[in-house]
Design a protein around this motif. Structure first.
Motif, PDB file in Angstrom:
ATOM      1  N   VAL A 129      28.175 -16.503   1.172  1.00 55.98           N
ATOM      2  CA  VAL A 129      28.563 -17.042   2.465  1.00 55.98           C
ATOM      3  C   VAL A 129      27.556 -18.116   2.863  1.00 55.98           C
ATOM      4  CG1 VAL A 129      28.905 -16.456   4.887  1.00 55.98           C
ATOM      5  CG2 VAL A 129      29.580 -14.844   3.131  1.00 55.98           C
ATOM      6  N   GLY A 130      28.044 -19.237   3.384  1.00 55.92           N
ATOM      7  CA  GLY A 130      27.180 -20.318   3.827  1.00 55.92           C
ATOM      8  C   GLY A 130      26.682 -20.088   5.246  1.00 55.92           C
ATOM      9  N   VAL A 131      25.467 -20.577   5.516  1.00 59.63           N
ATOM     10  CA  VAL A 131      24.873 -20.479   6.847  1.00 59.63           C
ATOM     11  C   VAL A 131      24.317 -21.856   7.201  1.00 59.63           C
ATOM     12  CG1 VAL A 131      23.148 -19.343   8.283  1.00 59.63           C
ATOM     13  CG2 VAL A 131      24.193 -18.093   6.402  1.00 59.63           C
ATOM     14  N   LYS A 132      24.845 -22.451   8.271  1.00 59.94           N
ATOM     15  CA  LYS A 132      24.358 -23.762   8.705  1.00 59.94           C
ATOM     16  C   LYS A 132      23.159 -23.536   9.620  1.00 59.94           C
ATOM     17  CE  LYS A 132      25.712 -28.143  10.625  1.00 59.94           C
ATOM     18  NZ  LYS A 132      26.771 -28.954  11.174  1.00 59.94           N
ATOM     19  N   LEU A 133      21.978 -23.889   9.110  1.00 60.14           N
ATOM     20  CA  LEU A 133      20.742 -23.638   9.835  1.00 60.14           C
ATOM     21  C   LEU A 133      20.281 -24.832  10.659  1.00 60.14           C
ATOM     22  CD1 LEU A 133      18.932 -21.909   6.873  1.00 60.14           C
ATOM     23  CD2 LEU A 133      19.934 -20.797   8.866  1.00 60.14           C
ATOM     24  N   HIS A 134      20.578 -26.013  10.190  1.00 62.81           N
ATOM     25  CA  HIS A 134      20.162 -27.256  10.833  1.00 62.81           C
ATOM     26  C   HIS A 134      21.208 -28.290  10.449  1.00 62.81           C
ATOM     27  CE1 HIS A 134      17.456 -30.769  11.579  1.00 62.81           C
ATOM     28  NE2 HIS A 134      17.018 -29.977  12.543  1.00 62.81           N
ATOM     29  N   GLU A 135      21.163 -29.443  11.083  1.00 60.56           N
ATOM     30  CA  GLU A 135      22.150 -30.477  10.775  1.00 60.56           C
ATOM     31  C   GLU A 135      22.183 -30.816   9.289  1.00 60.56           C
ATOM     32  OE1 GLU A 135      21.058 -33.707  13.274  1.00 60.56           O
ATOM     33  OE2 GLU A 135      21.573 -32.637  15.096  1.00 60.56           O
ATOM     34  N   SER A 136      21.024 -30.803   8.627  1.00 57.98           N
ATOM     35  CA  SER A 136      20.961 -31.194   7.225  1.00 57.98           C
ATOM     36  C   SER A 136      20.579 -30.058   6.289  1.00 57.98           C
ATOM     37  CB  SER A 136      19.965 -32.343   7.063  1.00 57.98           C
ATOM     38  OG  SER A 136      18.694 -31.929   7.503  1.00 57.98           O
ATOM     39  N   VAL A 137      20.445 -28.836   6.795  1.00 61.75           N
ATOM     40  CA  VAL A 137      20.028 -27.704   5.963  1.00 61.75           C
ATOM     41  C   VAL A 137      21.085 -26.610   6.028  1.00 61.75           C
ATOM     42  CG1 VAL A 137      18.258 -25.963   5.569  1.00 61.75           C
ATOM     43  CG2 VAL A 137      17.602 -28.211   6.400  1.00 61.75           C
ATOM     44  N   LYS A 138      21.545 -26.227   4.838  1.00 60.00           N
ATOM     45  CA  LYS A 138      22.534 -25.155   4.742  1.00 60.00           C
ATOM     46  C   LYS A 138      22.023 -24.132   3.738  1.00 60.00           C
ATOM     47  CE  LYS A 138      27.374 -24.282   3.790  1.00 60.00           C
ATOM     48  NZ  LYS A 138      28.651 -24.843   3.373  1.00 60.00           N
ATOM     49  N   GLY A 139      22.030 -22.868   4.131  1.00 57.41           N
ATOM     50  CA  GLY A 139      21.591 -21.797   3.249  1.00 57.41           C
ATOM     51  C   GLY A 139      22.769 -20.938   2.824  1.00 57.41           C
ATOM     52  N   HIS A 140      22.497 -20.008   1.945  1.00 54.82           N
ATOM     53  CA  HIS A 140      23.523 -19.084   1.465  1.00 54.82           C
ATOM     54  C   HIS A 140      22.966 -17.677   1.470  1.00 54.82           C
ATOM     55  CE1 HIS A 140      24.863 -22.940  -0.183  1.00 54.82           C
ATOM     56  NE2 HIS A 140      26.083 -22.442  -0.014  1.00 54.82           N
ATOM     57  N   VAL A 141      23.820 -16.725   1.746  1.00 53.66           N
ATOM     58  CA  VAL A 141      23.422 -15.327   1.702  1.00 53.66           C
ATOM     59  C   VAL A 141      24.493 -14.584   0.911  1.00 53.66           C
ATOM     60  CG1 VAL A 141      24.522 -14.739   3.906  1.00 53.66           C
ATOM     61  CG2 VAL A 141      22.656 -13.354   3.086  1.00 53.66           C
ATOM     62  N   ALA A 142      24.031 -13.634   0.069  1.00 49.72           N
ATOM     63  CA  ALA A 142      24.958 -12.834  -0.730  1.00 49.72           C
ATOM     64  C   ALA A 142      25.368 -11.617   0.080  1.00 49.72           C
ATOM     65  CB  ALA A 142      24.287 -12.406  -2.029  1.00 49.72           C
ATOM     66  N   VAL A 143      26.672 -11.410   0.204  1.00 55.21           N
ATOM     67  CA  VAL A 143      27.217 -10.298   0.962  1.00 55.21           C
ATOM     68  C   VAL A 143      27.996  -9.410  -0.008  1.00 55.21           C
ATOM     69  CG1 VAL A 143      28.774  -9.620   2.804  1.00 55.21           C
ATOM     70  CG2 VAL A 143      27.401 -11.679   3.052  1.00 55.21           C
ATOM     71  N   GLU A 144      27.582  -8.155  -0.096  1.00 56.10           N
ATOM     72  CA  GLU A 144      28.284  -7.224  -0.958  1.00 56.10           C
ATOM     73  C   GLU A 144      29.060  -6.236  -0.091  1.00 56.10           C
ATOM     74  OE1 GLU A 144      27.483  -3.996  -4.539  1.00 56.10           O
ATOM     75  OE2 GLU A 144      25.783  -4.888  -3.496  1.00 56.10           O
ATOM     76  N   THR A 145      30.356  -6.181  -0.296  1.00 51.92           N
ATOM     77  CA  THR A 145      31.175  -5.239   0.440  1.00 51.92           C
ATOM     78  C   THR A 145      31.375  -3.999  -0.419  1.00 51.92           C
ATOM     79  OG1 THR A 145      33.164  -6.376  -0.343  1.00 51.92           O
ATOM     80  CG2 THR A 145      32.369  -6.971   1.835  1.00 51.92           C
ATOM     81  N   VAL A 146      31.095  -2.846   0.145  1.00 55.84           N
ATOM     82  CA  VAL A 146      31.247  -1.570  -0.552  1.00 55.84           C
ATOM     83  C   VAL A 146      32.141  -0.656   0.264  1.00 55.84           C
ATOM     84  CG1 VAL A 146      29.028  -1.733  -1.746  1.00 55.84           C
ATOM     85  CG2 VAL A 146      29.124  -0.673   0.493  1.00 55.84           C
ATOM     86  N   ALA A 147      32.853   0.212  -0.419  1.00 55.08           N
ATOM     87  CA  ALA A 147      33.759   1.146   0.260  1.00 55.08           C
ATOM     88  C   ALA A 147      32.957   2.167   1.046  1.00 55.08           C
ATOM     89  CB  ALA A 147      34.661   1.829  -0.749  1.00 55.08           C
ATOM     90  N   ALA A 148      33.419   2.441   2.252  1.00 56.48           N
ATOM     91  CA  ALA A 148      32.719   3.408   3.109  1.00 56.48           C
ATOM     92  C   ALA A 148      33.229   4.807   2.860  1.00 56.48           C
ATOM     93  CB  ALA A 148      32.936   3.049   4.569  1.00 56.48           C
TER      94      ALA A 148
END
Length: 148
Positions: A129-148
């Protein structure tokens, strides 16, 4: 219609901006979603308060954004969701869910409006998933979905 924005609106402005929009757009979308308030001389006094709140929340410099991006790149958050036997979720993972999961994992505080989900997360597994942190900086975070 003259409005004062209270939230960032794409292609329109940021909180504290005074904008002129068509009556229908303001009355049917911006006001009910609490993205704006009606402009008046009294309401104009609130602009400073809105801008101070925005400045306190946002990442101020590119260097700060780079530091937060480095923190996010190392993160892999797990979100427990209800899913069917085929691996499809009952619903979808929302930006609010991702922000909460990052916060619980000890990550940096993010704004849910900065989360950019290209395709809705509706399956089990790992998603980026992308995360817009600043006008020119974009980060990414890994999201793992697991069954509850």
């Amino acid at each position: 219609m003259k409005l004062i924005l209270t939230a960032p609106v794409a292609k329109l402005g940021v909180p504290g901006d005074i904008v002129e929009v068509k009556d229908g757009y303001g009355r049917n979308y911006l006001l009910p979603q609490h993205f704006a308030i009606k402009w008046s001389r009294g309401a104009e006094a609130q602009i400073d308060q809105i801008k101070r709140a925005r400045a306190a929340k946002e990442i101020k410099t590119r260097e700060q954004a780079e530091v937060v991006r480095e923190q996010l790149e190392d993160f892999k958050v797990q979100i427990a969701v209800q899913a069917g036997e085929s691996g499809r979720l009952f619903g979808a993972v929302t930006p609010g869910d991702i922000v909460l999961a990052v916060k619980k994992a000890g990550g940096p505080a993010l704004d849910k409006r900065s989360i950019e989900i290209n395709k809705p997360i509706k399956t089990l597994g790992t998603h980026t998933v992308g995360v817009k942190l600043h006008e020119s900086v974009k980060g990414h975070v890994a999201v793992e979905t697991v069954a509850a």
